[in-house]
Design a protein around this motif. Structure first.
Motif, mmCIF file in Angstrom:
data_model
loop_
_atom_site.group_PDB
_atom_site.id
_atom_site.type_symbol
_atom_site.label_atom_id
_atom_site.label_comp_id
_atom_site.label_asym_id
_atom_site.label_seq_id
_atom_site.Cartn_x
_atom_site.Cartn_y
_atom_site.Cartn_z
ATOM 1 N N ARG A 101 -27.055 121.604 46.631
ATOM 2 C CA ARG A 101 -27.678 120.547 47.436
ATOM 3 C C ARG A 101 -26.747 119.350 47.571
ATOM 4 N N ALA A 102 -26.664 118.828 48.802
ATOM 5 C CA ALA A 102 -25.965 117.563 49.036
ATOM 6 C C ALA A 102 -27.010 116.552 49.485
ATOM 7 N N VAL A 103 -26.823 115.294 49.065
ATOM 8 C CA VAL A 103 -27.714 114.224 49.528
ATOM 9 C C VAL A 103 -26.900 113.278 50.402
ATOM 10 N N VAL A 104 -27.434 112.965 51.585
ATOM 11 C CA VAL A 104 -26.793 111.955 52.435
ATOM 12 C C VAL A 104 -27.699 110.733 52.432
ATOM 13 N N ILE A 105 -27.160 109.604 52.025
ATOM 14 C CA ILE A 105 -27.954 108.365 51.990
ATOM 15 C C ILE A 105 -27.705 107.600 53.286
ATOM 16 N N GLY A 106 -28.779 107.400 54.060
ATOM 17 C CA GLY A 106 -28.674 106.801 55.396
ATOM 18 C C GLY A 106 -28.994 107.869 56.425
ATOM 19 N N ASN A 107 -29.593 107.462 57.555
ATOM 20 C CA ASN A 107 -29.959 108.506 58.526
ATOM 21 C C ASN A 107 -29.581 108.154 59.973
ATOM 22 N N GLY A 108 -28.396 107.585 60.142
ATOM 23 C CA GLY A 108 -27.894 107.369 61.500
ATOM 24 C C GLY A 108 -27.308 108.662 62.068
ATOM 25 N N ASN A 109 -26.725 108.563 63.250
ATOM 26 C CA ASN A 109 -26.166 109.755 63.905
ATOM 27 C C ASN A 109 -25.030 110.380 63.095
ATOM 28 N N VAL A 110 -24.259 109.536 62.374
ATOM 29 C CA VAL A 110 -23.146 110.080 61.587
ATOM 30 C C VAL A 110 -23.695 110.949 60.447
ATOM 31 N N ALA A 111 -24.800 110.498 59.838
ATOM 32 C CA ALA A 111 -25.441 111.295 58.770
ATOM 33 C C ALA A 111 -25.862 112.660 59.337
ATOM 34 N N ARG A 121 -34.311 104.885 53.903
ATOM 35 C CA ARG A 121 -35.074 103.908 53.105
ATOM 36 C C ARG A 121 -36.450 103.648 53.735
ATOM 37 N N ARG A 122 -36.446 103.664 55.080
ATOM 38 C CA ARG A 122 -37.703 103.298 55.758
ATOM 39 C C ARG A 122 -38.387 104.530 56.347
ATOM 40 N N GLY A 123 -39.516 104.320 56.987
ATOM 41 C CA GLY A 123 -40.339 105.421 57.486
ATOM 42 C C GLY A 123 -39.810 106.017 58.786
ATOM 43 N N PRO A 124 -40.443 107.103 59.263
ATOM 44 C CA PRO A 124 -39.948 107.816 60.445
ATOM 45 C C PRO A 124 -39.888 106.958 61.703
ATOM 46 N N GLU A 125 -40.764 105.955 61.788
ATOM 47 C CA GLU A 125 -40.757 105.117 63.005
ATOM 48 C C GLU A 125 -39.545 104.186 63.023
ATOM 49 N N HIS A 126 -38.800 104.132 61.910
ATOM 50 C CA HIS A 126 -37.597 103.290 61.873
ATOM 51 C C HIS A 126 -36.330 104.137 61.792
ATOM 52 N N ALA A 127 -36.440 105.430 62.086
ATOM 53 C CA ALA A 127 -35.273 106.319 61.957
ATOM 54 C C ALA A 127 -34.087 105.757 62.738
ATOM 55 N N ALA A 128 -32.926 105.778 62.107
ATOM 56 C CA ALA A 128 -31.746 105.183 62.754
ATOM 57 C C ALA A 128 -31.091 106.142 63.746
ATOM 58 N N PHE A 129 -31.297 107.465 63.573
ATOM 59 C CA PHE A 129 -30.671 108.383 64.527
ATOM 60 C C PHE A 129 -31.332 108.222 65.896
ATOM 61 N N THR A 130 -30.588 108.594 66.934
ATOM 62 C CA THR A 130 -31.123 108.419 68.282
ATOM 63 C C THR A 130 -31.940 109.650 68.686
ATOM 64 N N LEU A 131 -32.796 109.455 69.684
ATOM 65 C CA LEU A 131 -33.634 110.565 70.159
ATOM 66 C C LEU A 131 -32.790 111.742 70.673
ATOM 67 N N PRO A 132 -31.738 111.495 71.473
ATOM 68 C CA PRO A 132 -30.943 112.636 71.941
ATOM 69 C C PRO A 132 -30.345 113.442 70.785
ATOM 70 N N GLU A 133 -29.903 112.753 69.729
ATOM 71 C CA GLU A 133 -29.336 113.478 68.580
ATOM 72 C C GLU A 133 -30.415 114.304 67.894
#
Ligand SMILES: Cc1cc2nc3c(=O)[nH]c(=O)nc-3n(C[C@H](O)[C@H](O)[C@H](O)COP(=O)(O)OP(=O)(O)OC[C@H]3O[C@@H](n4cnc5c(N)ncnc54)[C@H](O)[C@@H]3O)c2cc1C
Length: 497
Positions: free
Chosen positions: A258-268, A308-320
């Motif tokens: 298992r790998a953990v990625v901290i942060g959920n932007g497009n790069v993650a 860190r925050r809930g799904p409504e604050h997801a940093a990744f974009t909708l197209p991704e």
């Protein structure tokens, strides 16, 4: 059937100018242009002429009837951006000045006023912001450009950042190649300003210097245990699989389940996708061959992407997210984490669509193949382990409730940050070179002949195409300063022959 913009949209906005009926928004003149997650075609106004298809530099526009299954949702995403057509619906006006796009015969324009016969401009860096700036500058026939690039390959993150499986996005390089073919520009590779050549010397030999060096460092995550072996930045992994020479030795430890990625932007998401992809599929991409060999031997079964925050604050974009949900990746959300979550009442249609997709993922069975798990609402407290990482301790955000996740590889992906450049004023709060609309300033005073563009001007945000508008603004100021006679005269003899 109207045309549809898909996930490979680079936000370059060339399509906006090609469209005869003004059906692509936001345009660079509209306030949400820099904030929008992509551009959208209004299906009720589109006349299906295909002008945008030829204009798009990354082949992201498709006639509706040719949408692949993986991109089918984008028809709704495009339409969902616009109100239902009706008698009272205010539509965007059709552009009166439009004519059919013709072969691009761009006659160079002559700068006026005090502009010298040869206007020598140095651009530092050859990423998207540099190449868009060069494209704009080269429309003027007095301009001579020298680009200084520290790496042996040009185009910055368009080459070393964009994921290898985002093949159409990577075709933006064709556009930059075309700019580079202009006889009035030369690109000096393997030449680092500040090391191989000094900024002072460049200032002395050019009328203007445009810094486009990007924002190359990670925002650090400061928690105990972050220095343990087995913890590294997502940036280093991106560099590793894209063959960036600075990261050739940054091989992640793939001998863990298992790998953990901290942060959920497009790069993650990029990193999680590459780690769980079938290596046979990556074989046909530009992925670094050493990285591919390592991925073939990978033991990773799960990549947990934690926000860190809930799904409504997801940093990744909708197209991704659509690319992830409908593409070949296996993705899952634990339904227990979304208990009580609904898109009802969320006014922002993009956010509501993301929440709906996450709910859809939570209804899927947990995959058997290597998979990505998206997790929400946990704040990292500590990387556990002795000499190397064995897991991460989180708390449920806003509570004391602890959660320990075992993982032999921990990646941080919480954003990028610019580095100060010796000799140029730095805005430490923003992590950018201090500037007003691209003119480098010391306090309130513009420094003659010094300009900045791209991520190091505005911070690490937006798409490749966002740099086009950004560079347009800087270039406009540079050229008006040239016409006003406000640029310093180079002290030594010309470098461009
Ligand atoms: C991992 C990742 C994936 C991305 N994927 C996408 C995507 O799929 N689609 C999309 O639209 N956008 C994507 N982006 C965003 C996009 O890459 C950026 O918007 C864009 O690259 C920023 O351009 P830039 O010119 O400011 O910086 P960069 O692209 O970073 O270019 C800076 C250049 O300057 C050079 N340089 C720096 N210092 C010096 C010096 N002292 N001397 C000489 N040269 C120097 C660097 O080597 C580099 O080539 C991604 C970004 C990242 C980080």
């Amino acid at each position: 059937m109207p045309h549809v913009i898909t996930q490979a949209c680079c936000g370059d906005a060339s399509c906006v100018y090609a469209c005869p009926v003004n059906c692509i928004h936001p345009t660079p003149d509209e306030p949400d242009f820099g904030l929008s997650e992509m551009l959208y075609i209004d299906p009720s106004t589109c006349v299906d002429c295909g002008a945008c298809v030829s204009a798009c530099p990354v082949s992201a526009i498709v006639p509706g009837h040719r949408l692949s299954d993986e991109a089918a949702r984008f028809a709704d995403v495009n339409a969902g951006h616009y109100p239902e057509p009706g008698p009272d619906t205010a539509r965007f006006p059709v552009r009166a000045d439009w004519r059919l796009p013709m072969a691009p015969i761009s006659k160079p324009k002559r700068l006026r006023g005090a502009t010298p016969d040869e206007l020598k401009i140095a651009i530092i860096g050859s990423g998207p912001s540099a190449m868009y700036a060069a494209d704009e500058l080269l429309k003027h026939d007095q301009v001579r450009i020298t680009v200084y690039e520290r790496l042996t390959q040009p185009f910055g993150l368009a080459h070393f950042g964009v994921a290898p499986d985002h093949e159409s996005t990577r075709t933006i390089a064709n556009l930059f190649d075309e700019v580079a073919r202009n006889p009035n520009i030369r690109i000096l590779l393997n030449t680092e300003v500040g090391k191989d050549v000094s900024l002072d010397w460049i200032r002395q030999t050019h009328h203007a210097v445009l810094w486009a060096g990007g924002a190359p460092t990670d925002r650090p995550l400061q928690i105990p245990g972050i220095d343990r072996t087995g913890v590294q930045s997502a940036t280093s992994v991106v560099g590793w699989y894209n063959g960036h020479p600075d990261f050739a030795l940054s091989t992640p430890d793939l001998g863990t389940e298992r790998a953990v990625v901290i942060g959920n932007g497009n790069v993650a998401l990029d990193v999680a996708r590459i780690f769980t992809a079938d290596p046979e599929r990556l074989e046909h991409t530009s992925i670094d061959r050493t990285a591919l060999t390592a991925l073939r031997g990978s033991s990773i079964r799960e990549v947990l992407v934690v926000a860190r925050r809930g799904p409504e604050h997801a940093a990744f974009t909708l197209p991704e997210l659509i690319g992830l949900v409908d593409g070949p990746a296996h993705v899952w959300v634990d339904p227990a984490e979304l208990e009580g979550v609904t898109s009802e009442g969320i006014e922002d249609t993009t956010v509501a669509a993301k929440v709906d997709l996450l709910l859809e993922l939570s209804r899927r069975p947990k995959p058997d193949e290597p998979f990505i798990r998206l997790s929400f609402g946990y704040t990292p407290q500590e990387v556990l382990g002795d000499d190397r990482a064995t897991g991460v301790r989180f708390v449920k955000t806003g509570t004391d409730e602890e959660l320990v996740i075992d993982a032999g590889l921990v990646l941080t992906a919480i954003g990028y940050r610019g580095r100060p450049v010796p000799g140029l004023p730095f805005d430490d709060a923003k992590g950018t070179i201090a500037n007003v609309e691209g003119r480098i300033v010391d306090g309130d005073t513009p420094l003659p002949g010094l300009y900045v563009t791209g991520w190091i001007k505005r911070g690490p945000s937006g798409f490749i195409g966002t740099n086009k508008t950004d560079s347009g603004e800087t270039v406009q100021h540079l050229l008006s300063d040239a016409e006003a006679g406000a640029l310093p005269t180079p002290k030594t003899s010309p470098v461009h022959s």
